[in-house]
Enzyme design. Structure first.
Site, PDB file in Angstrom:
ATOM      1  N   CYS A   1      32.501  37.429  27.623  1.00 49.09           N
ATOM      2  CA  CYS A   1      33.783  37.901  28.166  1.00 49.09           C
ATOM      3  C   CYS A   1      34.622  36.713  28.602  1.00 49.09           C
ATOM      4  O   CYS A   1      34.117  35.818  29.277  1.00 49.09           O
ATOM      5  CB  CYS A   1      33.526  38.802  29.378  1.00 49.09           C
ATOM      6  SG  CYS A   1      32.267  40.019  29.078  1.00 49.09           S
TER       7      CYS A   1
ATOM      8  N   CYS B   1      41.584  38.639  45.474  1.00 47.50           N
ATOM      9  CA  CYS B   1      41.428  37.636  44.422  1.00 47.50           C
ATOM     10  C   CYS B   1      41.682  36.178  44.820  1.00 47.50           C
ATOM     11  O   CYS B   1      42.718  35.825  45.363  1.00 47.50           O
ATOM     12  CB  CYS B   1      42.326  37.972  43.247  1.00 47.50           C
ATOM     13  SG  CYS B   1      41.902  36.988  41.791  1.00 47.50           S
TER      14      CYS B   1
ATOM     15  N   CYS C   1      36.552  48.522  28.568  1.00 50.38           N
ATOM     16  CA  CYS C   1      35.706  48.152  29.707  1.00 50.38           C
ATOM     17  C   CYS C   1      36.586  48.240  30.934  1.00 50.38           C
ATOM     18  O   CYS C   1      37.622  47.569  31.024  1.00 50.38           O
ATOM     19  CB  CYS C   1      35.162  46.725  29.546  1.00 50.38           C
ATOM     20  SG  CYS C   1      34.281  46.166  31.005  1.00 50.38           S
TER      21      CYS C   1
ATOM     22  N   CYS D   1      46.786  40.635  44.228  1.00 50.87           N
ATOM     23  CA  CYS D   1      45.531  41.397  44.401  1.00 50.87           C
ATOM     24  C   CYS D   1      44.795  40.871  45.633  1.00 50.87           C
ATOM     25  O   CYS D   1      44.413  39.692  45.662  1.00 50.87           O
ATOM     26  CB  CYS D   1      44.678  41.263  43.140  1.00 50.87           C
ATOM     27  SG  CYS D   1      45.620  41.662  41.644  1.00 50.87           S
TER      28      CYS D   1
ATOM     29  N   CYS E   1      47.775  32.615  39.724  1.00 48.48           N
ATOM     30  CA  CYS E   1      48.235  33.908  39.200  1.00 48.48           C
ATOM     31  C   CYS E   1      49.324  34.469  40.123  1.00 48.48           C
ATOM     32  O   CYS E   1      49.165  34.434  41.344  1.00 48.48           O
ATOM     33  CB  CYS E   1      47.075  34.880  39.111  1.00 48.48           C
ATOM     34  SG  CYS E   1      47.604  36.497  38.505  1.00 48.48           S
TER      35      CYS E   1
ATOM     36  N   CYS F   1      34.742  40.044  24.468  1.00 52.15           N
ATOM     37  CA  CYS F   1      35.555  40.836  25.390  1.00 52.15           C
ATOM     38  C   CYS F   1      36.585  39.912  26.030  1.00 52.15           C
ATOM     39  O   CYS F   1      36.303  38.723  26.247  1.00 52.15           O
ATOM     40  CB  CYS F   1      34.646  41.446  26.463  1.00 52.15           C
ATOM     41  SG  CYS F   1      35.530  42.220  27.814  1.00 52.15           S
TER      42      CYS F   1
ATOM     43  N   ARG G   1      27.831  48.261  34.360  1.00 53.20           N
ATOM     44  CA  ARG G   1      27.502  46.863  34.642  1.00 53.20           C
ATOM     45  C   ARG G   1      27.562  46.552  36.136  1.00 53.20           C
ATOM     46  O   ARG G   1      28.601  46.735  36.776  1.00 53.20           O
ATOM     47  CB  ARG G   1      28.491  45.954  33.893  1.00 53.20           C
ATOM     48  CG  ARG G   1      28.182  44.472  33.997  1.00 53.20           C
ATOM     49  CD  ARG G   1      28.904  43.671  32.936  1.00 53.20           C
ATOM     50  NE  ARG G   1      28.566  44.151  31.611  1.00 53.20           N
ATOM     51  CZ  ARG G   1      29.476  44.701  30.797  1.00 53.20           C
ATOM     52  NH1 ARG G   1      30.715  44.818  31.165  1.00 53.20           N
ATOM     53  NH2 ARG G   1      29.112  45.141  29.612  1.00 53.20           N
TER      54      ARG G   1
HETATM   55  N1  SAM Z   1      43.706  38.727  35.649  1.00 50.77           N
HETATM   56  C1  SAM Z   1      42.953  39.704  34.907  1.00 50.77           C
HETATM   57  C2  SAM Z   1      43.070  41.056  35.552  1.00 50.77           C
HETATM   58  O1  SAM Z   1      43.471  41.111  36.697  1.00 50.77           O
HETATM   59  O2  SAM Z   1      42.732  42.026  34.891  1.00 50.77           O
HETATM   60  C3  SAM Z   1      41.462  39.336  34.784  1.00 50.77           C
HETATM   61  C4  SAM Z   1      40.831  38.696  35.979  1.00 50.77           C
HETATM   62  S1  SAM Z   1      39.349  39.352  36.632  1.00 50.77           S
HETATM   63  C5  SAM Z   1      38.389  39.987  35.298  1.00 50.77           C
HETATM   64  C6  SAM Z   1      39.830  40.710  37.387  1.00 50.77           C
HETATM   65  C7  SAM Z   1      38.783  41.554  38.001  1.00 50.77           C
HETATM   66  O3  SAM Z   1      37.711  40.845  38.650  1.00 50.77           O
HETATM   67  C8  SAM Z   1      39.467  42.343  39.070  1.00 50.77           C
HETATM   68  O4  SAM Z   1      40.107  43.493  38.470  1.00 50.77           O
HETATM   69  C9  SAM Z   1      38.338  42.709  39.984  1.00 50.77           C
HETATM   70  O5  SAM Z   1      37.783  43.939  39.571  1.00 50.77           O
HETATM   71  C10 SAM Z   1      37.309  41.585  39.824  1.00 50.77           C
HETATM   72  N2  SAM Z   1      37.356  40.677  40.983  1.00 50.77           N
HETATM   73  C11 SAM Z   1      38.239  39.675  41.169  1.00 50.77           C
HETATM   74  N3  SAM Z   1      38.034  39.091  42.372  1.00 50.77           N
HETATM   75  C12 SAM Z   1      36.979  39.742  42.953  1.00 50.77           C
HETATM   76  C13 SAM Z   1      36.285  39.618  44.196  1.00 50.77           C
HETATM   77  N4  SAM Z   1      36.644  38.704  45.111  1.00 50.77           N
HETATM   78  N5  SAM Z   1      35.262  40.465  44.455  1.00 50.77           N
HETATM   79  C14 SAM Z   1      34.885  41.391  43.539  1.00 50.77           C
HETATM   80  N6  SAM Z   1      35.515  41.587  42.352  1.00 50.77           N
HETATM   81  C15 SAM Z   1      36.550  40.759  42.061  1.00 50.77           C
HETATM   82 FE1  SF4 Z   2      45.696  37.731  39.062  1.00 53.25          FE
HETATM   83 FE2  SF4 Z   2      43.329  37.939  40.262  1.00 53.25          FE
HETATM   84 FE3  SF4 Z   2      44.952  40.023  40.208  1.00 53.25          FE
HETATM   85 FE4  SF4 Z   2      43.803  39.203  37.913  1.00 53.25          FE
HETATM   86  S1  SF4 Z   2      42.759  40.023  39.727  1.00 53.25           S
HETATM   87  S2  SF4 Z   2      45.937  39.787  38.194  1.00 53.25           S
HETATM   88  S3  SF4 Z   2      43.732  36.988  38.279  1.00 53.25           S
HETATM   89  S4  SF4 Z   2      45.356  38.066  41.240  1.00 53.25           S
END
Ligand code: SAM
Ligand code: SF4
Length: 314
Positions: A89, A52, A181, A49, A45, A121, A253
């Protein structure tokens, strides 16, 4: 914000008790709704973030995976339903939805999963009004897009997408007639004030989000937050309780990070108003308790997985 802070800083016993009363007025007792989350496209990606594993900017151990085929997704959805999930989801390691053949394939997945009688979802990143409308037409029930934290703290976590971008996506979702959500992550290094400001953002959404996800950070090796100190269950319960009081009809959730929570910690979060979990041993790219562990835990608390999300009383 003053009223939220006053609530937030209440003695925890009093706050959780107040939240539990409100929960009992709005939801049938003893029920927890179950969702299952599948990563339909993993890794690579372009976003940054800081939490992530899927960001291409960090050296994480993630196994990249192209967009799954329809057959695989439907097989997983059928299994999720057999395991008691009422919501399925599909998350993608995308910055945003693009109008291309991959989006057409996702629309096929939404149609197929919807036909199985599950609430479908998607969490595909940012999307525009037209894309939200196409998802709605295909039978999507909810769209997940997390605000993640407060507007003030957000720039410390993500620079490649603004907070307003996220709010705009939620607006498109709402305008398309989808349920919303959204939620965030605790333990990013945010302050108590940030948590109050994050909760305030949730309460400013009108109508309120039907579903709120409360993640706790799963520190991922190779990401900027890999050494972040874990947030305590008491802090998680405090946020859940305030959300329950201010969002009495939303499903709350208990999401990522539950694997590291013992049953007593999870019990406190349920008592404070959490009434939904993800089931299945993988949560996108993080571990999750296995089904048997969850069933035994819920049973020991006198809770059970509800047959449908509509466990609301009114
Ligand atoms: N790429 C899409 C986005 O960013 O909306 C979907 C990916 S995923 C559903 C995105 C969410 O998962 C993030 O907004 C975050 O809230 C959660 N998430 C991702 N990595 C995480 C981590 N290491 N610990 C806790 N929550 C995490
Ligand atoms: Fe990309 Fe992860 Fe951010 Fe979603 S949460 S936009 S997958 S880096």
């Amino acid at each position: 914000m003053k009223a939220i802070k006053k609530l937030y800083f209440k003695p925890l016993m009093e706050l959780v008790e107040q939240a539990h009363q409100i929960h009992s007025k709005n939801f049938k007792p003893g029920q927890v709704q179950a969702s299952q989350l599948l990563s339909i496209k993993t890794g690579a990606c372009p976003e940054d973030c800081a939490y992530c594993s899927q960001s291409a900017r960090y050296q994480t151990k993630i196994k990249k995976e192209k967009l799954l085929d329809l057959k695989t997704v439907l097989k997983k959805a059928k299994l999720a339903k057999q395991q008691g999930a009422t919501r399925f989801c599909m998350g993608a390691g995308w910055r945003e939805v693009k109008d291309n053949s991959q989006f057409d394939r996702v629309l096929e997945m939404v149609r197929g999963v919807n036909e199985l009688g599950l609430e479908v979802c998607c969490a595909l990143g940012m999307l525009n009004r037209d894309q939200a409308g196409k998802l709605k037409q295909a039978g999507l029930y909810a769209y997940n897009h997390n605000l993640d934290t407060s507007p003030e703290f957000y720039p410390k976590i993500i620079s490649t997408r603004t907070y307003q971008d996220r709010l705009d996506t939620l607006k498109h979702v709402r305008k398309a007639g989808l349920t919303v959500c959204t939620g965030g992550i605790l333990g990013l290094g945010e302050s108590h004030e940030d948590r109050c400001s994050f909760i305030q953002q949730l309460t400013l959404l009108n109508p309120p989000p039907e579903s709120v996800t409360i993640n706790t950070l799963v520190p991922i090796k190779g990401t900027p937050l890999e050494k972040q100190k874990p947030v305590s269950a008491l802090e998680v319960a405090r946020v859940i309780a305030v959300c329950r009081i201010l969002l009495p009809q939303s499903m709350i959730r208990l999401s990522a990070g539950r694997k590291n929570r013992n049953p007593s910690e999870q019990f406190l979060c349920f008592y404070a108003g959490a009434n939904s979990i993800f089931i299945g041993d993988r949560l996108l790219t993080a571990d999750n308790p296995d089904l048997e562990t969850d069933h035994n835990m819920l049973k020991s608390m006198g809770l059970r997985i509800s047959a449908s999300e509509q466990s609301r009383i009114c």
